[in-house]
Design a protein around this motif. Structure first.
Motif, PDB file in Angstrom:
ATOM      1  N   UNK A 177      -2.574 -10.869   7.235  1.00  0.00           N
ATOM      2  CA  UNK A 177      -1.200 -10.520   7.589  1.00  0.00           C
ATOM      3  C   UNK A 177      -0.860  -9.091   7.239  1.00  0.00           C
ATOM      4  N   UNK A 178       0.112  -8.570   7.955  1.00  0.00           N
ATOM      5  CA  UNK A 178       0.623  -7.235   7.691  1.00  0.00           C
ATOM      6  C   UNK A 178       2.126  -7.212   7.883  1.00  0.00           C
ATOM      7  N   UNK A 179       2.767  -6.317   7.166  1.00  0.00           N
ATOM      8  CA  UNK A 179       4.224  -6.179   7.264  1.00  0.00           C
ATOM      9  C   UNK A 179       4.574  -4.700   7.124  1.00  0.00           C
ATOM     10  N   UNK A 180       5.431  -4.242   8.022  1.00  0.00           N
ATOM     11  CA  UNK A 180       5.888  -2.860   7.976  1.00  0.00           C
ATOM     12  C   UNK A 180       7.406  -2.863   8.009  1.00  0.00           C
ATOM     13  N   UNK A 181       8.018  -2.275   6.977  1.00  0.00           N
ATOM     14  CA  UNK A 181       9.474  -2.137   6.905  1.00  0.00           C
ATOM     15  C   UNK A 181       9.825  -0.732   7.390  1.00  0.00           C
ATOM     16  N   UNK A 182      10.491  -0.659   8.540  1.00  0.00           N
ATOM     17  CA  UNK A 182      10.841   0.633   9.130  1.00  0.00           C
ATOM     18  C   UNK A 182      11.789   1.379   8.190  1.00  0.00           C
ATOM     19  N   UNK A 183      11.431   2.612   7.777  1.00  0.00           N
ATOM     20  CA  UNK A 183      12.282   3.366   6.851  1.00  0.00           C
ATOM     21  C   UNK A 183      13.684   3.605   7.413  1.00  0.00           C
ATOM     22  N   UNK A 184      14.679   3.606   6.508  1.00  0.00           N
ATOM     23  CA  UNK A 184      16.082   3.843   6.860  1.00  0.00           C
ATOM     24  C   UNK A 184      16.584   2.886   7.936  1.00  0.00           C
ATOM     25  N   UNK A 185      16.103   1.645   7.879  1.00  0.00           N
ATOM     26  CA  UNK A 185      16.461   0.650   8.887  1.00  0.00           C
ATOM     27  C   UNK A 185      16.391  -0.730   8.244  1.00  0.00           C
ATOM     28  N   UNK A 186      16.989  -1.708   8.899  1.00  0.00           N
ATOM     29  CA  UNK A 186      16.854  -3.095   8.458  1.00  0.00           C
ATOM     30  C   UNK A 186      15.773  -3.817   9.252  1.00  0.00           C
ATOM     31  N   UNK A 187      14.977  -3.083  10.012  1.00  0.00           N
ATOM     32  CA  UNK A 187      13.941  -3.651  10.867  1.00  0.00           C
ATOM     33  C   UNK A 187      12.631  -3.815  10.104  1.00  0.00           C
ATOM     34  N   UNK A 188      12.077  -5.013  10.184  1.00  0.00           N
ATOM     35  CA  UNK A 188      10.750  -5.307   9.621  1.00  0.00           C
ATOM     36  C   UNK A 188       9.868  -5.835  10.740  1.00  0.00           C
ATOM     37  N   UNK A 189       8.637  -5.399  10.750  1.00  0.00           N
ATOM     38  CA  UNK A 189       7.648  -5.855  11.720  1.00  0.00           C
ATOM     39  C   UNK A 189       6.549  -6.591  10.997  1.00  0.00           C
ATOM     40  N   UNK A 226       0.826  -1.203   0.000  1.00  0.00           N
ATOM     41  CA  UNK A 226       0.000   0.000   0.000  1.00  0.00           C
ATOM     42  C   UNK A 226       0.860   1.251   0.000  1.00  0.00           C
ATOM     43  N   UNK A 227       2.030   1.140   0.582  1.00  0.00           N
ATOM     44  CA  UNK A 227       3.052   2.184   0.494  1.00  0.00           C
ATOM     45  C   UNK A 227       4.373   1.449   0.303  1.00  0.00           C
ATOM     46  N   UNK A 228       5.463   2.166   0.171  1.00  0.00           N
ATOM     47  CA  UNK A 228       6.750   1.489   0.011  1.00  0.00           C
ATOM     48  C   UNK A 228       7.150   0.729   1.273  1.00  0.00           C
TER      49      UNK A 228
END
Length: 147
Positions: free
Chosen positions: A128-140, A98-100
Motif C-alpha cells: 500500500x501507499x498513501x500520499x497526502x497532498x500538501x496544503x490540501x485535505x486531499x489524500x491519495x 518516508x516523507x511528511x
C-alpha cells in the motif's frame, strides 16, 4: 463510499484497507470484534498496532470466519456427518512514513480455509501507499492485495 477508505484509514483497520495508513498511528491500539450472523455464522477479529518510534508502525491481526455447522449429503441426498467450514487469516503488517506526505506499507498474510475434508493454505502479500497532498485535505491511496 467505493472503498475510498484506502486513502484515509489511519487506525488498526488500516492493515486491511491500506497498510500505509498504519504509519500515522502514534499510540498503541488493541481491537476486538465478535459478529454473530444467521445460521450459526460467526466472525471473530483481534488486532494490535504498535508504533516503533522512528522505525514505523507494526501490527498483527487475526480473523476467523466460521460458517456454522452444515449437513453433509451424498450423491443420493442421504444425510451424513455434519462439518464446520471456516476461513482463517493471520496478518503481519508494517507501515512507515518516508516523507511528511508519503507513506508505504505492506502485509504478509497466512491464509487457511477448510470445507469438509478439503483444506487449503496460502501466503499472500499486500502493498500500500498513501500520499497526502500538501496544503490540501486531499489524500491519495493505493492498495494492491493478495499477491
Amino acid at each position: 463510499m467505493g472503498e475510498s477508505h484506502v486513502a484515509v484509514s489511519q487506525n488498526l483497520f488500516a492493515s486491511y484497507w491500506n497498510p500505509a495508513g498504519l504509519s500515522l498511528m502514534q499510540r498503541a491500539q488493541l481491537g476486538f470484534m465478535h459478529n454473530s450472523w444467521f445460521e450459526g455464522i460467526n466472525h471473530e477479529f483481534v488486532g494490535y498496532v504498535h508504533p516503533l518510534s522512528a522505525f514505523g508502525v507494526a501490527a498483527t491481526t487475526f480473523s476467523y470466519l466460521s460458517y456454522g455447522e452444515l449437513d453433509r449429503r451424498d450423491a443420493e441426498g442421504n444425510k451424513g456427518k455434519p462439518f464446520r467450514p471456516y476461513d482463517l487469516a493471520l496478518v503481519l503488517s508494517y507501515g512507515r512514513k518516508f516523507t511528511s506526505d508519503l507513506a508505504m506499507g505492506a502485509n504478509v498474510k497466512f491464509l487457511r480455509e477448510q470445507i469438509d475434508d478439503k483444506k487449503a493454505q496460502a501466503i499472500a502479500f499486500d502493498f500500500g501507499g498513501r500520499y497526502d497532498v500538501p496544503n490540501s485535505q486531499l489524500s491519495l491511496g493505493v492498495n494492491l492485495q493478495n499477491f
